[in-house]
Design an enzyme around this catalytic site. Structure first.
Site, PDB file in Angstrom:
ATOM      1  N   ASP A 184       0.463  -5.283  14.186  1.00 19.83           N
ATOM      2  CA  ASP A 184       1.019  -4.619  15.360  1.00 19.83           C
ATOM      3  C   ASP A 184       1.911  -3.450  14.952  1.00 19.83           C
ATOM      4  O   ASP A 184       2.650  -2.899  15.751  1.00 19.83           O
ATOM      5  CB  ASP A 184       1.773  -5.594  16.263  1.00 19.83           C
ATOM      6  CG  ASP A 184       2.980  -6.234  15.589  1.00 19.83           C
ATOM      7  OD1 ASP A 184       3.084  -6.174  14.347  1.00 19.83           O
ATOM      8  OD2 ASP A 184       3.829  -6.816  16.291  1.00 19.83           O
ATOM      9  N   ASP A 191       7.032  -8.908   7.340  1.00 22.84           N
ATOM     10  CA  ASP A 191       5.592  -8.842   7.110  1.00 22.84           C
ATOM     11  C   ASP A 191       5.243  -8.561   5.650  1.00 22.84           C
ATOM     12  O   ASP A 191       4.169  -8.953   5.166  1.00 22.84           O
ATOM     13  CB  ASP A 191       4.974  -7.751   7.988  1.00 22.84           C
ATOM     14  CG  ASP A 191       5.037  -8.106   9.464  1.00 22.84           C
ATOM     15  OD1 ASP A 191       5.025  -9.304   9.786  1.00 22.84           O
ATOM     16  OD2 ASP A 191       5.102  -7.185  10.294  1.00 22.84           O
ATOM     17  N   ASP A 235       5.590  -3.656   9.095  1.00 24.18           N
ATOM     18  CA  ASP A 235       4.149  -3.597   8.870  1.00 24.18           C
ATOM     19  C   ASP A 235       3.797  -2.395   7.991  1.00 24.18           C
ATOM     20  O   ASP A 235       2.902  -2.477   7.137  1.00 24.18           O
ATOM     21  CB  ASP A 235       3.393  -3.465  10.194  1.00 24.18           C
ATOM     22  CG  ASP A 235       3.707  -4.555  11.190  1.00 24.18           C
ATOM     23  OD1 ASP A 235       2.801  -5.337  11.515  1.00 24.18           O
ATOM     24  OD2 ASP A 235       4.861  -4.620  11.659  1.00 24.18           O
ATOM     25  N   ILE A 252      -0.211  -9.939  10.487  1.00 27.94           N
ATOM     26  CA  ILE A 252       1.208  -9.578  10.519  1.00 27.94           C
ATOM     27  C   ILE A 252       1.612  -9.081  11.909  1.00 27.94           C
ATOM     28  O   ILE A 252       2.461  -8.202  12.044  1.00 27.94           O
ATOM     29  CB  ILE A 252       1.548  -8.549   9.423  1.00 27.94           C
ATOM     30  CG1 ILE A 252       0.615  -7.347   9.448  1.00 27.94           C
ATOM     31  CG2 ILE A 252       1.490  -9.227   8.052  1.00 27.94           C
ATOM     32  CD1 ILE A 252       0.978  -6.257   8.424  1.00 27.94           C
TER      33      ILE A 252
END
Length: 319
Positions: free
Chosen positions: A13, A251, A18, A129
């Site tokens: 996302d 993540d 991320d 993630i």
């Protein structure tokens, strides 16, 4: 580190953490990122896709296919996006030269997950993630979907009942509890989970982060730019109150566990599911530590991470 190349499929996302996790995978010497699928979470799903393109552009990897997936949870009860990463998931940091949506694939992310799993059966590791909506939908599309992977690594859930969105639910699982339930109970591949509590216990000293953020390499400048508002809006208020707040890594740990040997120092094989009905604990990952249910273990929870190795891996992102 394994001598054979690892195939990695990332479902994301695309918030700031991320971005670091994806760059980590892209720079790993023996990893091929064969696709990135996008799901709503830190932002709406099309914005997530545009964020991923910005990451790929920094390292000249726009050849990697990016797929847009689900923009609502399985039951449609969409939660407001967290403001931690800003409205766009990237700290609302503008980029006039960002790649446009013409670089995104037309194939839906769920269809891409099913197809890629079939095409590379037994060869691919799946790193999740973000909320698990795409993956749960893929399980519904293909009952053999999960069994086609070497393994699945998830950042999500909690194993001590501590939440970061509610008193007892972590963001990714809270965003789509039904999807998390489906994945934990029906994905037929070894599942490794890095929970919120594990991430919290392995936060990094602020002095380390300041050095990390000061890098003037293309990746360093990019990460510093998209994290500027996070630092100002989330971390700085703690320092203003004299609280020694550490830098949260999330993540990045799940992806590191997926692609680097020796990152996991301690783990626990258990049965875990997700609470769906309680108003107080909806979205909480419930772990059967005492084997009360008698159910077979379905997840491996990461408890201790090799921080010396992690710091080395993270520094390489901006070096």
């Amino acid at each position: 580190m394994s001598a054979t190349r690892r195939k990695l499929l990332i479902d994301t996302d695309a918030g700031v953490d991320d971005a670091q996790a994806i760059l980590m995978a892209l720079q790993a010497p023996d990893v091929d990122v064969i696709g990135i699928t996008c799901v709503m979470g830190n932002a709406d799903v099309e914005q997530v896709g545009l964020n991923v393109l910005r990451i790929l552009k920094v390292v000249d990897r726009l050849d990697i296919p990016v797929f847009i997936g689900c923009n609502e949870p399985l039951l449609g009860d969409k939660k407001p996006t967290s403001d931690y990463h800003g409205l766009d998931g990237f700290g609302d940091a503008p980029d006039e030269d960002a790649p446009d949506k013409s670089h995104l694939q037309s194939e839906h992310a769920v269809m891409a997950l099913v197809r890629i799993a079939k095409e590379h059966e037994g060869e691919v590791t799946l790193a999740c993630i973000g909320p698990l909506t795409n993956v749960a939908m893929a399980i519904r599309m293909d009952s053999k979907f999960g069994s086609r992977f070497k393994g699945c690594y998830i950042m999500g859930g909690n194993h001590e009942g501590k939440g970061n969105m509610t008193t007892s639910a972590e963001f990714n699982f809270y965003s789509d509890p039904e999807a998390a339930y489906v994945v934990l109970n029906q994905l037929k591949t070894p599942i490794t989970i890095v929970t919120w509590e594990t991430c919290e216990k392995h936060s990094l000293p602020w002095d380390w982060f300041k050095e990390f953020q000061s890098s003037q390499t293309p990746c360093g400048i990019f990460l510093s730019k998209i994290e500027k508002n996070v630092v100002s809006n989330f971390y700085q208020p703690f320092f203003n109150q004299g609280i020694d707040k550490q830098y949260e890594v999330v993540d990045q740990y799940a992806v590191a566990c997926a692609i680097f040997d020796d990152v996991i120092l301690d783990e626990a094989a258990v049965y875990a599911s997700v609470e769906l009905r309680s108003d107080l604990t909806r979205g909480q990952m419930v772990v059967d530590w005492s084997n009360v249910t008698g159910n077979a273990c379905n997840v491996r929870i990461v408890k201790v991470i090799n921080m010396d190795l992690i710091l080395e891996i993270l520094k390489k992102i901006v070096s």
